[in-house]
Design a protein around this motif. Structure first.
Motif, mmCIF file in Angstrom:
data_model
loop_
_atom_site.group_PDB
_atom_site.id
_atom_site.type_symbol
_atom_site.label_atom_id
_atom_site.label_comp_id
_atom_site.label_asym_id
_atom_site.label_seq_id
_atom_site.Cartn_x
_atom_site.Cartn_y
_atom_site.Cartn_z
ATOM 1 N N VAL A 269 0.858 -1.188 0.000
ATOM 2 C CA VAL A 269 0.000 0.000 0.000
ATOM 3 C C VAL A 269 0.896 1.240 0.000
ATOM 4 C CG1 VAL A 269 -1.760 1.304 1.228
ATOM 5 C CG2 VAL A 269 -1.862 -1.194 1.202
ATOM 6 N N LEU A 270 0.750 2.061 -1.041
ATOM 7 C CA LEU A 270 1.608 3.241 -1.194
ATOM 8 C C LEU A 270 0.999 4.496 -0.582
ATOM 9 C CD1 LEU A 270 2.756 2.726 -4.905
ATOM 10 C CD2 LEU A 270 3.900 1.987 -2.815
ATOM 11 N N ALA A 271 -0.315 4.641 -0.684
ATOM 12 C CA ALA A 271 -0.978 5.845 -0.169
ATOM 13 C C ALA A 271 -2.471 5.587 -0.035
ATOM 14 C CB ALA A 271 -0.731 7.036 -1.097
ATOM 15 N N SER A 272 -3.083 6.297 0.883
ATOM 16 C CA SER A 272 -4.533 6.201 1.051
ATOM 17 C C SER A 272 -5.125 7.580 1.255
ATOM 18 C CB SER A 272 -4.877 5.299 2.247
ATOM 19 O OG SER A 272 -4.468 5.905 3.456
ATOM 20 N N SER A 273 -6.294 7.781 0.696
ATOM 21 C CA SER A 273 -7.049 9.022 0.886
ATOM 22 C C SER A 273 -8.454 8.647 1.337
ATOM 23 C CB SER A 273 -7.118 9.845 -0.407
ATOM 24 O OG SER A 273 -5.831 10.270 -0.806
ATOM 25 N N VAL A 274 -8.946 9.340 2.349
ATOM 26 C CA VAL A 274 -10.256 9.033 2.912
ATOM 27 C C VAL A 274 -11.108 10.296 2.953
ATOM 28 C CG1 VAL A 274 -11.516 8.229 4.952
ATOM 29 C CG2 VAL A 274 -9.372 7.115 4.282
ATOM 30 N N VAL A 275 -12.349 10.167 2.544
ATOM 31 C CA VAL A 275 -13.319 11.259 2.627
ATOM 32 C C VAL A 275 -14.335 10.912 3.714
ATOM 33 C CG1 VAL A 275 -15.211 12.441 1.436
ATOM 34 C CG2 VAL A 275 -13.060 11.988 0.239
ATOM 35 N N ALA A 276 -14.571 11.876 4.610
ATOM 36 C CA ALA A 276 -15.527 11.697 5.695
ATOM 37 C C ALA A 276 -16.144 13.049 6.023
ATOM 38 C CB ALA A 276 -14.849 11.097 6.923
ATOM 39 N N LYS A 277 -17.083 13.053 6.925
ATOM 40 C CA LYS A 277 -17.728 14.307 7.309
ATOM 41 C C LYS A 277 -16.792 15.205 8.108
ATOM 42 C CE LYS A 277 -21.718 14.318 5.366
ATOM 43 N NZ LYS A 277 -21.997 15.353 4.329
ATOM 44 N N THR A 278 -15.891 14.607 8.870
ATOM 45 C CA THR A 278 -14.921 15.397 9.626
ATOM 46 C C THR A 278 -13.512 14.996 9.208
ATOM 47 O OG1 THR A 278 -14.681 13.864 11.493
ATOM 48 C CG2 THR A 278 -16.503 15.449 11.589
ATOM 49 N N CYS A 279 -12.594 15.946 9.285
ATOM 50 C CA CYS A 279 -11.236 15.683 8.851
ATOM 51 C C CYS A 279 -10.475 14.836 9.873
ATOM 52 C CB CYS A 279 -10.495 16.993 8.590
ATOM 53 S SG CYS A 279 -9.106 16.797 7.448
ATOM 54 N N PHE A 289 -5.335 2.771 7.284
ATOM 55 C CA PHE A 289 -5.258 1.999 6.048
ATOM 56 C C PHE A 289 -3.824 1.836 5.555
ATOM 57 C CE2 PHE A 289 -9.829 3.515 5.027
ATOM 58 C CZ PHE A 289 -10.331 2.546 5.883
ATOM 59 N N MET A 290 -2.929 2.705 6.019
ATOM 60 C CA MET A 290 -1.515 2.537 5.691
ATOM 61 C C MET A 290 -0.874 1.449 6.548
ATOM 62 S SD MET A 290 -0.707 4.458 3.184
ATOM 63 C CE MET A 290 1.035 4.099 3.285
ATOM 64 N N HIS A 304 -18.417 0.404 6.931
ATOM 65 C CA HIS A 304 -18.563 1.830 7.282
ATOM 66 C C HIS A 304 -18.862 2.635 6.020
ATOM 67 C CE1 HIS A 304 -17.212 1.593 11.522
ATOM 68 N NE2 HIS A 304 -16.531 0.557 11.074
ATOM 69 N N ASP A 305 -20.144 2.674 5.663
ATOM 70 C CA ASP A 305 -20.528 3.367 4.431
ATOM 71 C C ASP A 305 -20.462 4.882 4.561
ATOM 72 O OD1 ASP A 305 -22.684 3.744 6.079
ATOM 73 O OD2 ASP A 305 -24.137 2.717 4.786
ATOM 74 N N GLU A 306 -20.135 5.380 5.763
ATOM 75 C CA GLU A 306 -19.955 6.831 5.924
ATOM 76 C C GLU A 306 -18.574 7.261 5.438
ATOM 77 O OE1 GLU A 306 -18.243 5.193 9.818
ATOM 78 O OE2 GLU A 306 -19.747 4.642 8.315
ATOM 79 N N LEU A 307 -17.731 6.293 5.098
ATOM 80 C CA LEU A 307 -16.384 6.576 4.607
ATOM 81 C C LEU A 307 -16.271 6.274 3.122
ATOM 82 C CD1 LEU A 307 -14.300 4.801 7.408
ATOM 83 C CD2 LEU A 307 -14.893 7.228 7.312
ATOM 84 N N GLU A 308 -15.501 7.102 2.419
ATOM 85 C CA GLU A 308 -15.122 6.812 1.028
ATOM 86 C C GLU A 308 -13.597 6.808 0.973
ATOM 87 O OE1 GLU A 308 -17.343 5.855 -0.939
ATOM 88 O OE2 GLU A 308 -19.174 6.659 -0.053
ATOM 89 N N ALA A 309 -13.037 5.949 0.137
ATOM 90 C CA ALA A 309 -11.579 5.833 0.144
ATOM 91 C C ALA A 309 -10.998 5.568 -1.236
ATOM 92 C CB ALA A 309 -11.146 4.730 1.104
ATOM 93 N N TYR A 310 -9.749 5.970 -1.376
ATOM 94 C CA TYR A 310 -8.949 5.763 -2.581
ATOM 95 C C TYR A 310 -7.587 5.266 -2.107
ATOM 96 C CZ TYR A 310 -5.894 7.278 -6.482
ATOM 97 O OH TYR A 310 -4.950 7.346 -7.486
ATOM 98 N N ILE A 311 -7.191 4.081 -2.525
ATOM 99 C CA ILE A 311 -5.943 3.475 -2.065
ATOM 100 C C ILE A 311 -5.089 3.094 -3.274
ATOM 101 C CG2 ILE A 311 -4.908 1.582 -0.763
ATOM 102 C CD1 ILE A 311 -7.471 1.486 0.923
ATOM 103 N N ILE A 312 -3.858 3.563 -3.276
ATOM 104 C CA ILE A 312 -2.902 3.245 -4.338
ATOM 105 C C ILE A 312 -1.985 2.141 -3.813
ATOM 106 C CG2 ILE A 312 -1.145 4.165 -5.902
ATOM 107 C CD1 ILE A 312 -2.275 6.975 -5.285
#
Length: 334
Positions: A269-279, A289-290, A304-312
Motif C-alpha cells: 500500500v503506497l498511499a490512502s485518501s479518505v473522505v468523511a464528514k470530519t477531517c 489503512f496505511m 462503514h458506508d460513511e467513509l469513502e476511500a482511494y488506495i494506491i
C-alpha cells in the motif's frame, strides 16, 4: 409626477438585485510543523488571522508533543494531575472510535515507538527484535483511561501519546467550526494537504477541487488525481514524504508504524485518501489503512458506508493499481 417617482424607486431596486459580488479572503502560513491555507468567501473583505492563530495556539498547548510545556508532553512524562481541555477529550474519543473500528490498527499510544524509530520528539535508539518487543509493552489503547475529572490514567508511566495522526485533521475541523460561527457558508481549509470543504467556490462558480499527490514521485509534486468536495473532508496518508534513511546501512524506514508488531510498515500500500464528514476521522482512517493490508481496509470500508476511500497499491507483479470505493470514484474529476 407620482408615476415618475415610482419608476425611479423601482429602477433603484432593480439595480440592487444584480449578481452578488463575492470576495475571496485568504489566510496562509505555517503551523503544526507544516503549511496551511484558508479560503473563505464573503460579500466583504475579512481577516480572521488572529482567530486562526488562536486555534493553532490552543491546539498546540493541548496536544503538541514538540512543546515540552504542552498538556500531552506533561502527561507523557508521567504527570497524572494534568486536567486536559475539551479538545483533548474530543480527540481521545475519536481515537477510541477509530481504534475499535480499525481493529486496533489506529493506536495513538505508539509514542514510545515513534521516538525509538526516529519519528517523534524523543531520542531515537537502535532497535532489534527484543527491544521492539519490550517497547510494545508500553503500547495499547486499553492501557489508558480518560477520567471524569479530565485527567488521564496510564497503566505504566512510560506510555506515550502521539496524536499526530489525528490532531492535524482535528485542527482543520476546529478552523471550520470557527468559520461556521462567523456565518461563513463557503470555504476551503487546508493544512498540510488535508482539507475541509464547505459549500462551493462562488468566485469561480465551481465546486472546490483538491489534488492528491502521486506517491511514487519522491521529489517535487505531481498530482495523481483531482477530486471535487462539498461539505466534506479529505485526508491522505503515505510514506512518500515522511521517511528516514539509515546513514550506515542505507535502509529506508517509513513513518507508518504497525501498532501490532511495533515495526515500521513496508507494504504494497503506497498511499490512502479518505473522505468523511470530519477531517479528524478521515485523518485517522487514512493512517489506519496505511498500517493494514488492502483486503483488511476493504472489509472496514464495507462496514462503514460513511467513509469513502482511494488506495494506491502495488499488485503481485509490482504494478501500480488503484482501488476506489464507488462514492470516492464519483468525486474524481475526469
Amino acid at each position: 409626477m407620482l408615476k415618475r417617482a415610482l419608476l425611479f424607486v423601482v429602477g433603484i431596486m432593480l439595480l440592487g438585485c444584480g449578481p452578488k459580488t463575492w470576495v475571496k479572503n485568504q489566510n496562509w502560513g505555517n503551523a503544526l510543523g507544516t503549511t496551511y491555507s484558508i479560503i473563505y468567501l464573503a460579500d466583504e473583505e475579512l481577516d480572521y488571522q488572529q482567530e486562526i492563530d488562536s486555534v493553532f495556539q490552543v491546539l498546540n498547548q493541548s496536544m503538541s508533543t514538540y512543546i515540552p510545556t504542552s498538556d500531552i508532553s506533561k502527561i507523557n512524562e508521567g504527570d497524572s494531575t494534568i486536567v486536559v481541555d475539551d479538545m483533548f477529550k474530543e480527540v481521545f474519543d475519536i481515537s477510541t472510535q477509530v481504534h475499535e473500528a480499525s481493529n486496533g490498527y489506529f493506536d495513538p499510544t505508539i509514542g514510545v515507538l515513534a521516538n525509538a524509530w526516529g519519528f517523534g520528539p524523543g531520542k531515537q535508539i537502535a532497535l532489534d527484535s527484543l527491544k521492539v518487543d519490550s517497547l510494545l509493552g508500553y503500547v495499547g489503547w486499553d492501557k489508558v483511561k480518560f477520567n471524569k475529572d479530565h485527567t488521564i490514567t496510564k497503566a505504566h508511566p512510560a506510555i506515550r501519546f502521539d496524536f499526530n495522526a489525528v490532531a492535524k485533521g482535528y485542527a482543520i475541523d476546529r478552523l471550520g467550526a470557527l468559520l461556521d460561527a462567523k456565518g461563513i457558508d463557503n470555504y476551503l481549509v487546508e493544512v498540510g494537504g488535508e482539507v475541509l470543504a464547505k459549500g462551493t467556490n462562488l468566485v469561480s462558480g465551481k465546486e472546490w477541487t483538491v489534488g492528491i499527490d502521486d506517491p511514487q514521485v519522491e521529489t517535487g509534486r505531481q498530482l495523481k488525481r483531482i477530486v471535487t468536495l462539498k461539505d466534506e473532508a479529505m485526508a491522505s496518508s503515505g510514506n512518500y514524504r515522511k521517511f528516514r534513511v539509515d546513514p550506515e546501512t542505507g535502509e529506508k524506514y517509513v513513518h507508518t508504524i504497525d501498532p501490532k508488531t511495533g515495526y515500521t510498515k513496508n507494504s504494497n500500500v503506497l498511499a490512502s485518501s479518505v473522505v468523511a464528514k470530519t477531517c479528524a476521522v478521515a485523518d485517522a482512517f487514512a493512517t489506519s489503512f496505511m498500517a493494514m493490508d488492502l483486503e483488511k481496509s476493504k472489509v472496514i470500508l464495507k462496514d462503514h458506508d460513511e467513509l469513502e476511500a482511494y488506495i494506491i497499491y502495488l499488485d503481485k507483479d509490482g504494478k501500480t493499481q488503484e482501488f476506489f470505493t464507488p462514492g470516492f470514484e464519483a468525486l474524481v474529476k475526469q
